[in-house]
Design a protein around this motif. Structure first.
Motif, PDB file in Angstrom:
ATOM      1  N   LYS A 198       1.234  -0.956   0.038  1.00 44.34           N
ATOM      2  CA  LYS A 198       0.384  -0.002  -0.156  1.00 44.34           C
ATOM      3  C   LYS A 198       0.816   1.112   0.039  1.00 44.34           C
ATOM      4  O   LYS A 198       1.560   1.364   0.710  1.00 44.34           O
ATOM      5  N   TYR A 199       0.566   2.233  -0.838  1.00 48.37           N
ATOM      6  CA  TYR A 199       1.158   3.483  -0.955  1.00 48.37           C
ATOM      7  C   TYR A 199       0.441   4.658  -0.751  1.00 48.37           C
ATOM      8  O   TYR A 199      -0.604   4.673  -1.119  1.00 48.37           O
ATOM      9  N   ILE A 200       1.287   5.694  -0.581  1.00 48.62           N
ATOM     10  CA  ILE A 200       0.527   7.043  -0.486  1.00 48.62           C
ATOM     11  C   ILE A 200       1.103   7.820  -1.684  1.00 48.62           C
ATOM     12  O   ILE A 200       2.355   7.743  -1.798  1.00 48.62           O
ATOM     13  N   ALA A 201       0.183   8.892  -2.344  1.00 48.53           N
ATOM     14  CA  ALA A 201       0.738   9.527  -3.273  1.00 48.53           C
ATOM     15  C   ALA A 201       0.609  11.183  -2.781  1.00 48.53           C
ATOM     16  O   ALA A 201      -0.320  11.626  -2.433  1.00 48.53           O
ATOM     17  N   LEU A 202       1.821  11.701  -3.081  1.00 50.34           N
ATOM     18  CA  LEU A 202       2.015  13.073  -2.722  1.00 50.34           C
ATOM     19  C   LEU A 202       2.266  13.956  -4.008  1.00 50.34           C
ATOM     20  O   LEU A 202       3.360  13.706  -4.565  1.00 50.34           O
ATOM     21  N   SER A 203       1.498  14.904  -4.448  1.00 49.47           N
ATOM     22  CA  SER A 203       1.668  15.606  -5.480  1.00 49.47           C
ATOM     23  C   SER A 203       2.090  17.184  -5.531  1.00 49.47           C
ATOM     24  O   SER A 203       1.826  17.655  -4.147  1.00 49.47           O
ATOM     25  N   ILE A 228      -1.082  -4.109  -5.561  1.00 45.21           N
ATOM     26  CA  ILE A 228      -0.828  -2.684  -5.097  1.00 45.21           C
ATOM     27  C   ILE A 228      -1.965  -1.770  -4.952  1.00 45.21           C
ATOM     28  O   ILE A 228      -2.653  -1.694  -5.783  1.00 45.21           O
ATOM     29  N   GLU A 229      -1.927  -1.170  -3.770  1.00 48.35           N
ATOM     30  CA  GLU A 229      -3.203  -0.195  -3.568  1.00 48.35           C
ATOM     31  C   GLU A 229      -2.957   1.002  -3.015  1.00 48.35           C
ATOM     32  O   GLU A 229      -1.840   1.254  -2.288  1.00 48.35           O
ATOM     33  N   GLU A 230      -3.554   2.004  -3.722  1.00 44.71           N
ATOM     34  CA  GLU A 230      -3.204   3.362  -3.352  1.00 44.71           C
ATOM     35  C   GLU A 230      -4.175   3.773  -2.031  1.00 44.71           C
ATOM     36  O   GLU A 230      -5.459   4.020  -2.184  1.00 44.71           O
ATOM     37  N   LEU A 231      -3.411   3.948  -1.166  1.00 42.54           N
ATOM     38  CA  LEU A 231      -4.264   4.337   0.082  1.00 42.54           C
ATOM     39  C   LEU A 231      -4.912   5.895   0.147  1.00 42.54           C
ATOM     40  O   LEU A 231      -6.083   6.169   0.689  1.00 42.54           O
ATOM     41  N   GLY A 232      -4.216   6.641  -0.626  1.00 45.64           N
ATOM     42  CA  GLY A 232      -4.582   7.976  -0.674  1.00 45.64           C
ATOM     43  C   GLY A 232      -3.568   9.046  -1.554  1.00 45.64           C
ATOM     44  O   GLY A 232      -2.586   8.818  -1.779  1.00 45.64           O
ATOM     45  N   GLN A 233      -4.416  10.043  -2.164  1.00 49.63           N
ATOM     46  CA  GLN A 233      -3.472  10.991  -2.839  1.00 49.63           C
ATOM     47  C   GLN A 233      -3.635  12.451  -2.343  1.00 49.63           C
ATOM     48  O   GLN A 233      -5.011  12.718  -2.059  1.00 49.63           O
ATOM     49  N   ALA A 234      -2.544  13.177  -2.171  1.00 52.17           N
ATOM     50  CA  ALA A 234      -3.118  14.603  -1.677  1.00 52.17           C
ATOM     51  C   ALA A 234      -2.049  15.528  -2.508  1.00 52.17           C
ATOM     52  O   ALA A 234      -0.968  15.388  -2.920  1.00 52.17           O
ATOM     53  N   TYR A 235      -2.483  16.817  -2.779  1.00 50.80           N
ATOM     54  CA  TYR A 235      -1.720  17.704  -3.263  1.00 50.80           C
ATOM     55  C   TYR A 235      -1.100  18.597  -2.261  1.00 50.80           C
ATOM     56  O   TYR A 235      -1.960  18.889  -1.313  1.00 50.80           O
TER      57      TYR A 235
END
Lengths: 377, 320
Positions: A198-203, A228-235
């Motif tokens: 599981k990963y988080i994405a930071l943009s 693979i799972e995206e836990l959340g993404q944030a700007y």
């Protein structure tokens, strides 16, 4: 050779001409090519990447532009709004002043002050200055396209420098791929997670094409791996402070985070701090060749991948300018190679004597780095 | 019967008017408990409060200006300039911190004076005056840093911004000291009454013997000084000399003030409401992340809260 930067006001005063323009635009380039990323082989090629591949196969005969030096070069760009642009612009300066010393008689620097609308005005100023060749880093794709067409019709060759306008009426486009950068980050992180986790994405800033392309590249790769799972993404607005706040929230919500995909070293810096303060193990992360990011990775022994968005694009763009003015045939698309490195190579790139805003991979001599103000006091 | 219904309706509106913001806060807390129990983890509450402190400090300054009938769009510029100057002078060392602080607080006071003089002496509308100063500060910052700031934030600033005393974040203590100080000023000191009077009706205040220009000028000085403090607290949170530190804080602070019930026209509202407004905004941001909702929802929620708050207060004003 006399190199001078001419402000809009001064130039208009000299020429007695005022030109206005208006419009709307976006910031920075569209998605890019993925010629050598492993990930590229696994994902369906998006339309904008196909466009690049098509361009890369074609050439432009510049014999009609052949002219004996010295030449008058206009460079219309974003302006020095951050340290990446400072080093990018410095590569153009270095090429004009040192690498091709004597080939340019005058140099017009069009500073758009980070504003796409203002760039239209600056661009018109540059045209009135009557350059032999135009180096352009458009801040918006659509708004400046008509002006680009007009310029090419006037017999002034256009070289796109890092970003491009909508118009296909140009000689060559020199850039590196944001899409590829995001994909390379993702491929490395996926491997580190053993393709399951599981990963988080930071943009960076929502809506910027440079930001969205990196995220798109990442998601295209991650989506190939069902485990693979995206836990959340944030700007995070390219802000380490916001990167930290966001990661703190993700840490509270998710007991297990196996990787941090970050589109930039800035927000990842904050993410690393958040993991440290939460007392959690820092998972593999992605970032860029930004000195501050490398510093914190070294401090906490972080397993990371760094990929540069090359500041040297400006140097390659001036190479293309010279070829154009010499009447050579040039490729319509020049993909500047990227460098990727990780934890074991950190000492090769980290410069403890320089500031956090220094970008490690470049082609500038040391005295230029000092001159640009990156040396710690 | 009709009179009773009318009275009941009046009571309901009265409760909404007086306690709407607190009811909203309770609703958000209850929603958080239902939707995301992780919100109430001590570590998360700690982070939310620590995250609220920098915005809270500058929002107190914005409240003071808005109570006096003004607005300050330059505070984010002050925050960013503060950061790069402190980082550059100290180079991350405590030893040069005192002169650096003296300089940045001096800059803050000077910027406040400039804003105040433009508004009071040159009669420039506050929106335009402070916007102009914000642009000026950005230019100064780029000249100073050449777009590449050097140095880093000294450990002492990091301690006050990023550590804790027991379970309480240090920056939250600073925030509460600021709040307590300005609650005292606005409620117990003549200057506080003068701010309200000036904001409510400048001409009447002047005829009552209040030096309205002096009061207005001081509100801007207070706001800029608190922007310096807020900038230091935010910079210490991460330790990076960010050229764009505080980006968006000018608008977020206005949002917090408006949500908290301070009138755009000045003269009514207060710091207590602003504190709740800051907490609401920070908690909503946190909850959206805890729920892994996309940014679109975050913006929709934030916009809806601001609109609802303004609508409620407009209704109150019209009714009065």
């Amino acid at each position: 050779m006399s190199i001078k930067r001419i402000t809009r006001r001064k130039f208009l005063e000299l020429m007695g001409i005022g030109i206005g323009a208006a419009g709307t635009a976006q910031f920075m380039p569209l998605g890019k090519t993925i010629p050598d990323a492993k990930a590229a082989a696994k994902v369906k090629t998006p339309p904008d990447q196909l466009m690049r591949q098509k361009l890369a196969k074609s050439t432009f005969d510049c014999s009609k532009y052949k002219k004996d030096p010295p030449w008058r070069l206009a460079f219309v760009t974003q302006g020095k709004t951050n340290s990446w642009v400072v080093m990018f612009d410095a590569h153009v300066d270095y090429a004009v002043q040192v690498k091709y010393k004597g080939l340019f008689s005058d140099f017009f620097y069009g500073d758009s002050q980070g504003n796409a609308e203002r760039q239209l005005d600056v661009y018109e100023d540059a045209l009135v200055w009557r350059p032999d060749v135009m180096l352009l880093a458009p801040m918006g794709q659509a708004a400046i396209s008509a002006s680009v067409d007009e310029t090419m019709e006037m017999g002034i060759p256009i070289i796109y420098n890092s970003s491009r306008a909508e118009s296909d009426n140009f000689v060559t486009w020199v850039e590196a791929s944001n899409y590829r950068q995001g994909a390379v980050f993702a491929e490395w992180l996926a491997k580190k997670m053993n393709y399951k986790g599981k990963y988080i994405a930071l943009s960076g800033i929502a809506g910027l094409s440079v930001v969205e392309d990196r995220l798109r590249g990442a998601r295209d790769v991650f989506s190939q791996y069902p485990g693979i799972e995206e836990l959340g993404q944030a700007y995070c607005d390219f802000s380490p402070a916001k990167g930290k706040q966001v990661t703190e929230a993700f840490l509270a919500a998710h007991p297990k985070i196996d990787a941090v995909w970050s589109g930039s070293g800035l927000q990842c810096w904050g993410a690393i701090e958040a993991f440290v303060e939460a007392g959690r193990d820092i998972p593999p992360v992605s970032g860029e060749d930004l000195n501050g990011f490398l510093r914190i990775c070294k401090k906490y022994n972080v397993d990371f991948i760094a990929v540069n968005y090359p500041v040297e694009i400006g140097l390659h763009a001036v190479d293309a300018v010279v070829k154009t003015m010499r009447g050579e045939t040039v490729p319509r698309y020049i993909d500047v190679p990227i460098v990727k490195f990780g934890k074991k190579d950190i000492d090769k790139y980290l410069r403890p004597d320089l500031s956090d805003d220094y970008w490690a991979i470049h082609k500038l001599p040391e005295d230029w780095i000092q001159k640009l103000g990156f040396k710690k006091k | 019967m009709k009179a009773e219904e009318s009275s009941l309706r009046g009571d309901t509106f009265s409760i909404l008017e007086r306690g709407g913001i607190y009811i909203a806060l309770v609703l958000v807390l209850v929603s958080a408990a239902i939707l995301s129990p992780a919100f109430f983890k001590p570590s998360n509450l700690f982070n939310v409060l620590r995250g609220a402190a920098p915005l809270g400090i500058v929002a107190v300054g914005q409240t003071i200006v808005m109570l006096g009938g003004g607005i300050d769009l330059s505070l984010a510029g002050v925050m960013a300039l503060t950061t790069v100057v402190v980082a550059d002078i100290t180079q991350g060392q405590n030893i040069s911190l005192v002169p650096a602080l003296a300089l940045v607080f001096g800059i803050g006071i000077a910027v406040g004076f400039l804003n105040g003089l433009l508004v009071t002496k040159r009669r420039v509308p506050p929106f335009i005056a402070t916007l102009g100063v914000a642009i000026l500060l950005e230019g100064v910052r780029f000249v100073y840093t050449k777009a590449a700031p050097s140095g880093s934030i000294p450990p002492l600033v990091r301690f006050f911004a990023n550590e804790a005393v027991g379970p309480v974040p240090t920056n939250l203590i600073i925030f509460f000291l600021v709040v307590a100080g300005f609650l005292f000023v606005t409620h117990k000191r003549p200057f506080g009454r003068h701010i309200y009077s000036t904001g409510a009706n400048r001409e009447v205040a002047r005829l009552s013997g209040i030096d309205v220009d002096r009061v207005t000028l001081l509100t801007y000085v207070i706001c800029s000084t608190l922007a310096v403090l807020g900038g230091l607290v935010l910079a210490g949170f991460i330790g990076y000399a960010d050229n764009y530190l505080g980006r968006g804080y000018e608008l977020d602070s206005i949002a917090a003030v408006v949500i908290g019930g301070t009138s755009f026209a000045g003269g009514s509202g207060g710091i207590g409401g602003t504190v709740v407004g800051v907490l609401l905004l920070t908690m909503l941001f946190n909850i959206v992340l805890l729920l892994s909702l996309p940014i679109e929802y975050q913006l929709v929620v934030k916009g809806a809260v601001i609109i609802a708050a303004v609508a409620l207060y407009s209704f109150r004003t019209n009714r009065n």
